[in-house]
Design an enzyme around this catalytic site. Sequence first.
Site, short mmCIF file in Angstrom:
data_model
loop_
_atom_site.label_atom_id
_atom_site.label_comp_id
_atom_site.label_asym_id
_atom_site.label_seq_id
_atom_site.Cartn_x
_atom_site.Cartn_y
_atom_site.Cartn_z
CG ASP A 325 -0.93 8.38 -3.28
OD1 ASP A 325 -0.47 8.96 -3.14
OD2 ASP A 325 -2.25 7.40 -3.16
CB THR A 361 0.24 -0.55 -0.82
OG1 THR A 361 1.12 -0.15 0.56
CG2 THR A 361 -0.60 0.12 -1.71
P1 ATP Z 1 0.56 4.65 -7.52
O1 ATP Z 1 0.90 6.35 -8.98
O2 ATP Z 1 0.69 3.83 -8.12
O3 ATP Z 1 0.23 5.63 -6.05
P2 ATP Z 1 3.03 5.85 -7.97
O4 ATP Z 1 3.66 6.38 -9.71
O5 ATP Z 1 2.96 7.34 -7.18
O6 ATP Z 1 2.30 5.15 -7.68
P3 ATP Z 1 5.45 4.50 -7.60
O7 ATP Z 1 6.72 3.93 -9.04
O8 ATP Z 1 4.71 3.05 -8.94
O9 ATP Z 1 4.59 4.61 -7.42
O10 ATP Z 1 5.44 3.39 -6.94
C1 ATP Z 1 5.60 3.94 -5.87
C2 ATP Z 1 6.80 3.28 -4.09
O11 ATP Z 1 5.71 1.72 -4.13
C3 ATP Z 1 8.08 2.67 -5.21
O12 ATP Z 1 9.29 3.63 -5.50
C4 ATP Z 1 8.34 1.31 -4.65
O13 ATP Z 1 8.62 2.20 -3.39
C5 ATP Z 1 6.41 0.75 -4.39
N1 ATP Z 1 6.35 -0.08 -5.28
C6 ATP Z 1 5.76 0.34 -6.62
N2 ATP Z 1 6.11 -1.21 -7.40
C7 ATP Z 1 6.46 -2.02 -6.60
C8 ATP Z 1 6.34 -3.59 -6.86
N3 ATP Z 1 6.22 -4.02 -8.32
N4 ATP Z 1 7.20 -3.81 -6.65
C9 ATP Z 1 7.43 -3.27 -4.96
N5 ATP Z 1 7.35 -1.91 -4.36
C10 ATP Z 1 7.08 -1.86 -5.73
#
Ligand code: ATP
Length: 378
Positions: A325, A361
């Site tokens: 988000d 975040t």
């Molecule tokens: P959520 O549902 O938990 O909000 P999501 O599955 O929609 O997440 P993710 O792809 O897990 O989204 O993460 C979104 C972005 O957050 C990633 O593309 C990256 O920029 C950042 N991010 C997530 N995990 C990490 C991490 N371990 N280290 C650094 N950045 C991260």
Amino acid sequence: MASIPHITVLGSLNMDLVAYVPHRPLPGETLTADRFATSPGGKGANQAVASKLAISQGAKLSRPRPSSSGGATTTSSSPTAHVSMVGSVGSDAHGAQLRANLTSYGVDVSGVVDAPSGTGTGVAMIIVDKPTGENRIVLSPGANHAVQPGQGQDAEEWVLRRLRVDDVPTDAPTNYEEGVTAHSVLPDMLIMQLEIPLQTVLVALAAARKKGVEVLLNPAPASPLPEEAYVGLAHLVVNETEAAILGGLGVGNANALAGDEAALERVSRGFLARGVRNVVITLGGKGVYYMSSAGGLSAEEVNVDKKGLVPAEKAKVVDTTAAGDTFVGRYALEAAVARKKGEVFDIEKAVREANRAAAKTVERPGAQDSIPWRDELE
Ligand code: ATP
């Protein structure tokens, strides 16, 4: 209309109820939590906060957070953006708290209306297994499912009235930036997810297309969409699971996607062929893949403008809730500013900025409370 961008989020508001437990509860077991916390969430509301904080200075105010009584905090800064939330809560304590929390961040909540009586605020019950950090979530959508026209109402008119945010019952926000009079116009950017009824999202997509409002769709949780949803869509932001499901690979191939740039390119090209202008696939700790179209689309021949893989920033992961988000909100702000200024959208810059914000975040617990202010990233 002021010359600042106006972003409207049409989506969900939830209260997250989080219990941290020593192990996964077994069937029939009553388990005592080590810690319990309530935290304002909901994909829609999180993304509204992320867009607003992307342009607000707050860290120098010792990262002020709303008090439990919902006291407002000043976040005004220059430049700024007007961010409106459109959705629904129950007339209960959670609803009041969610509104107050958004207001404290400077989000306009005049489009957040009360659901019919008897419908409570959306709630996410989250159990976090402390040793592994793994969570289990039960979502009760409550008022989020009331975000739809009533029987006999014209759906397009219903949506447009809410997007203008000028004709709904108001709960006057306490900290508008001075001089903002955005209420009689459509926004520069509309952000939506899929935690409200799909039909409402589809009507809003069609209405926005007709009126020339740019849309960012974050189809989460993933649900099959009709083909017309992709036609002319400015921004599609998906995580790898959503990319695999909506890209026709099947959920079982989501993990493989993250490590395979050729597969990411194939899936992204597929979205461009369906009519999307900019595709972003977030890959958790592996970063982000993006691709933009240079126009001249046909299902057989896709004209790619820019593409690339941006690795994740280094982060000490505490809780990844709201990472996606935060990414969406930060990216949307870049797109809305470019649109407002009439500049060419720089997808790579937007992705890099959003990638940096999302990494911050994951270093903090909670949803809205973990999203960084602009000055924390400078
Ligand atoms: P959520 O549902 O938990 O909000 P999501 O599955 O929609 O997440 P993710 O792809 O897990 O989204 O993460 C979104 C972005 O957050 C990633 O593309 C990256 O920029 C950042 N991010 C997530 N995990 C990490 C991490 N371990 N280290 C650094 N950045 C991260």
